[in-house]
Design an enzyme around this catalytic site. Structure first.
Site, mmCIF file in Angstrom:
data_model
loop_
_atom_site.group_PDB
_atom_site.id
_atom_site.type_symbol
_atom_site.label_atom_id
_atom_site.label_comp_id
_atom_site.label_asym_id
_atom_site.label_seq_id
_atom_site.Cartn_x
_atom_site.Cartn_y
_atom_site.Cartn_z
ATOM 1 N N HIS A 469 0.832 -1.203 0.000
ATOM 2 C CA HIS A 469 0.000 0.000 0.000
ATOM 3 C C HIS A 469 0.873 1.263 0.000
ATOM 4 C CE1 HIS A 469 -3.616 2.412 1.227
ATOM 5 N NE2 HIS A 469 -2.656 3.207 1.684
ATOM 6 N N GLU A 470 1.758 1.349 0.963
ATOM 7 C CA GLU A 470 2.581 2.550 1.077
ATOM 8 C C GLU A 470 3.527 2.669 -0.110
ATOM 9 O OE1 GLU A 470 1.654 4.760 3.003
ATOM 10 O OE2 GLU A 470 0.367 3.554 4.302
ATOM 11 N N HIS A 473 1.706 4.412 -2.850
ATOM 12 C CA HIS A 473 1.805 5.870 -2.675
ATOM 13 C C HIS A 473 3.197 6.343 -3.099
ATOM 14 C CE1 HIS A 473 -1.931 6.696 -0.612
ATOM 15 N NE2 HIS A 473 -1.654 5.957 0.448
ATOM 16 N N HIS A 476 3.509 6.728 -6.695
ATOM 17 C CA HIS A 476 2.737 7.903 -7.126
ATOM 18 C C HIS A 476 3.611 9.160 -6.994
ATOM 19 C CE1 HIS A 476 -1.513 9.967 -6.790
ATOM 20 N NE2 HIS A 476 -1.016 10.070 -7.992
HETATM 21 ZN ZN ZN Z 1 -2.876 5.240 1.985
#
Ligand code: ZN
Length: 680
Positions: A469-470, A473, A476
């Site tokens: 998940h991280e 990010h 991104h």
């Molecule tokens: Zn998040």
């Protein structure tokens, strides 16, 4: 010439902050100098006699305050990931000053006039898409900060912002103190009953770090407390630990957050009203994809109903399991994870302790990297000998397919008392192209329990998902390809920002990825196929619980910010009453109870915005379908579109439009309901 390392030109590799030279006492001077410099730059833009144009106003603002950004990012990354009393003291002192600084700029009348003039002429300025977007962001930012108000309104808004900054800082520091003050020392065999080896190893390491050599310590870090609740057969200790975890922020005394919360809510409500909104939720949501509180409630309710029904069915199974064990108590919050683990073992023949030896931290990092390589062509090279802020931090250079530098990725994986709880992505520098190509420096911070010295660190599957998940990010931020800092990387609508991160989690659950990287930490053998199959088959297990604990937090966050007179509520009573209204099962607590709801009260990032994860999940579940439909989870053409429209686009495009450009249509909720096991 200054000797303050924060104020000199950084000659470190990749211009990382010179962590080995920075001392806490450097920050005060650095902030003062950098704020004065930023203010002078800003005043010069406002006071110039030239008519406003995009270059002399918007682009100039984008270029201003560079030093302040560097100092502030260095500082706040440290206060989150490796703080101490000196830094905390400076933080309490600087938070209102920074808020003041920011208000001075946002409420500068001449500056706003220039921006408003450009905004009025936007159709005739001949702006490129990206320039137009940045102008729109500036106009919106100033307006939402109160730039259009009269003098009284403006000064009240400035006061409110300063006070909110202080309250947010205090809120976080209280939680950190409650967390670091608590430790459950396991003294006897009976205290350790049921605990698997991996947890004992991590607890021994935590004990060593906290000066209890030779003993075992359970902390309130999720990676410590959750497995304890899952495996400890000592019900009394489970209850004790759970209650400590649940009571963070509501203990009597200095660290109690109740007053901070009501004051925060009241100030937010007042601010929203000053700006012409009915309440803070309406104000906050006006600048998101969801747009209105009703739209948010609609989505959450659609998910709540089937989730609560499923949770009730799950609870019955847990009760039955307890009865089979000869326990005739009802299932309490400190029992759920324990019996749930047993039911999982029975239904899916899946045992966390059997799984964990195959989930080594290092291999999961490699899995996350490899997925990025296969999707986007980027590669990762670990760099040693670069000064970092803590010896646990690892540094990787990210390279594009032609071997060119893309950015730096820092991984800070282990729990420690100086780090706030949770997991997050942040950056020391955002990608932009205002002064040539400026490469991003991105960090992922986790709270995994560290393995014993010389031993591999083993993750739970949930931990591994958090890592993906991280890292989503992180990508991104790393793959961002825009001109302006204002819209770089993760600077997108709050309910869009979880799309790249949650989408990335999908690859972890694919046999193609897992079977390659889930290898036994001692034998190096691959995870047996039947274990892998069982793990994937159990993906929807306990989803009633997971969805209920999350959605309850999201609903209450929304309701809190719809209140008319929030300063009059009693937090504990309010929480109880609201949970009663939605029919919250007794044996489940909110994922984040109000007194320690850091997403909402440590700043206003996710306030009236905790629903964002679910909003984004509608998109991520639907988006992964594009790869499935292509018949290849690394389908090149789909990955190219993903890079173009989502991972590299920052906040340049409109979120709805860009999603459609990627998917060919608007997202549908079906995939989410199916993913969570609420629909066939
Ligand atoms: Zn998040």
């Amino acid at each position: 010439m200054t000797t303050n390392p924060l104020l000199t030109y950084w000659t470190t590799p990749f211009e990382l902050p010179p962590f080995d030279k920075i001392k806490p006492e450097h920050f005060e001077e650095a902030f003062e100098t950098a704020m004065a410099e930023a203010k002078a730059e800003c005043d010069a833009i406002a006071e110039q006699s030239d008519r406003p144009d995009f270059g002399n106003t918007i682009a100039a603002l984008e270029k201003s305050g560079e030093r302040l950004t560097k100092v502030a990012r260095t500082f706040f990354n440290l206060t989150s990931a490796d703080t101490n009393e000196t830094l905390q003291q400076i933080e309490r002192d600087i938070a209102p000053k920074l808020a003041r600084h920011s208000s001075d700029m946002l409420l500068n009348e001449k500056l706003f006039e220039r921006i408003a003039e450009l905004w009025d002429q936007r159709e005739t300025l001949g702006l490129h898409t990206e320039d137009a977007k940045v102008l729109e962001r500036y106009h919106m930012m100033f307006q939402r900060a109160g730039a259009g108000l009269d003098e009284n309104g403006k000064s009240r808004i400035a006061e409110i912002s300063q006070r909110l900054a202080t309250l947010g800082t205090q809120f976080s520091q209280n939680i950190l103190r409650d967390e670091s003050d608590y430790q459950l020392v396991l003294e006897t065999e009976e205290d350790r009953a049921g605990l698997p080896d991996f947890l004992l190893t991590a607890a021994a390491e935590a004990a060593r770090e906290r000066g209890h050599d030779g003993k075992h310590v359970i902390t309130l870090s999720r990676s410590s407390i959750e497995p304890f609740l899952q495996f400890s057969t000592n019900r009394r200790l489970r209850e004790e630990a759970f209650n400590a975890w649940s009571a963070r922020g509501e203990l009597e005394g200095e660290t109690n957050n109740a007053k901070i919360i009501t004051e925060t809510l009241a100030l937010r409500s007042e601010k929203a009203k000053l700006l012409g909104f009915e309440n803070f939720a309406a104000f906050k949501l006006d600048d998101t994809m969801a747009k209105t509180p009703d739209n948010v409630r609609d989505l959450l309710t659609k998910v709540w109903e089937p989730a609560a029904a499923q949770a009730r069915a799950e609870e019955q199974k847990l009760s039955k399991m307890a009865a089979n064990d000869g326990e005739n108590h009802t299932i309490e919050a400190w029992d759920w994870r324990f019996y749930s683990e047993k039911v999982r073992k029975e239904e899916h023949d899946l045992d966390e302790t059997e799984l964990k030896p195959y989930l080594q931290l290092d291999s999961m990092i490699q899995a996350a990297f490899d997925t990025a390589t296969r999707l986007f062509g980027v590669t990762f090279r670990e760099l040693d000998d670069i000064p970092v802020y803590h010896p646990d931090v690892r540094v990787f250079e990210v390279l594009d397919p032609s071997g060119q530098h893309v950015g730096l990725f820092l991984g800070d994986y282990f729990a420690r008392p100086s780090k706030r709880s949770g997991a997050w992505m942040s950056g020391f520098r955002s990608q932009h192209k205002l002064n040539g190509n400026v490469a991003p420096i991105i960090v992922n911070v986790m709270n995994f329990s560290k393995g014993a010295p010389g031993e591999a660190t083993l993750l739970t599957f949930d931990d591994a998902r958090t890592l993906f998940h991280e890292f989503g990010h992180g990508l991104h931020g790393l793959l961002s390809d825009v001109t302006y800092p204002m819209i770089s990387g993760t600077s997108v609508a709050r309910d869009f920002v979880e799309l790249p991160s949650q989408l990335y989690e999908h690859w972890l659950s694919e046999p193609e990825v897992l079977s390659k990287f889930a290898t036994h930490y001692k034998t190096g053998e691959k995870m047996p196929t039947d274990l892998l199959d069982k793990l994937l088959a159990a993906a929807n297990f306990n989803q009633g619980f997971a969805t209920v604990e999350y959605t309850a937090s999201a609903l209450i966050d929304l309701e809190l910010h719809l209140l008319d007179s929030p300063d009059e509520i009693d937090i504990a009573a309010y929480e109880k009453a609201e949970l009663g209204k939605i029919g919250m099962p007794n044996a489940i607590t909110m994922r984040h109870r109000i007194p320690h709801f850091q997403h909402v009260f440590s700043g206003d990032g996710y306030s009236a915005g905790y629903y964002s994860y679910m909003w984004s999940e509608v998109m991520d579940a639907d988006a992964f379908g594009a790869f499935k439909e292509a018949g290849d989870i690394f389908d090149e053409e789909t990955a190219d579109r993903l890079l173009t429209h989502i991972y590299s686009a920052g906040g340049r495009p409109d979120p709805e439009e860009t999603y459609k450009a990627f998917r060919g249509r608007a997202p549908k909720i079906d995939a989410l309901l199916k993913k969570r096991g609420f629909a066939a």
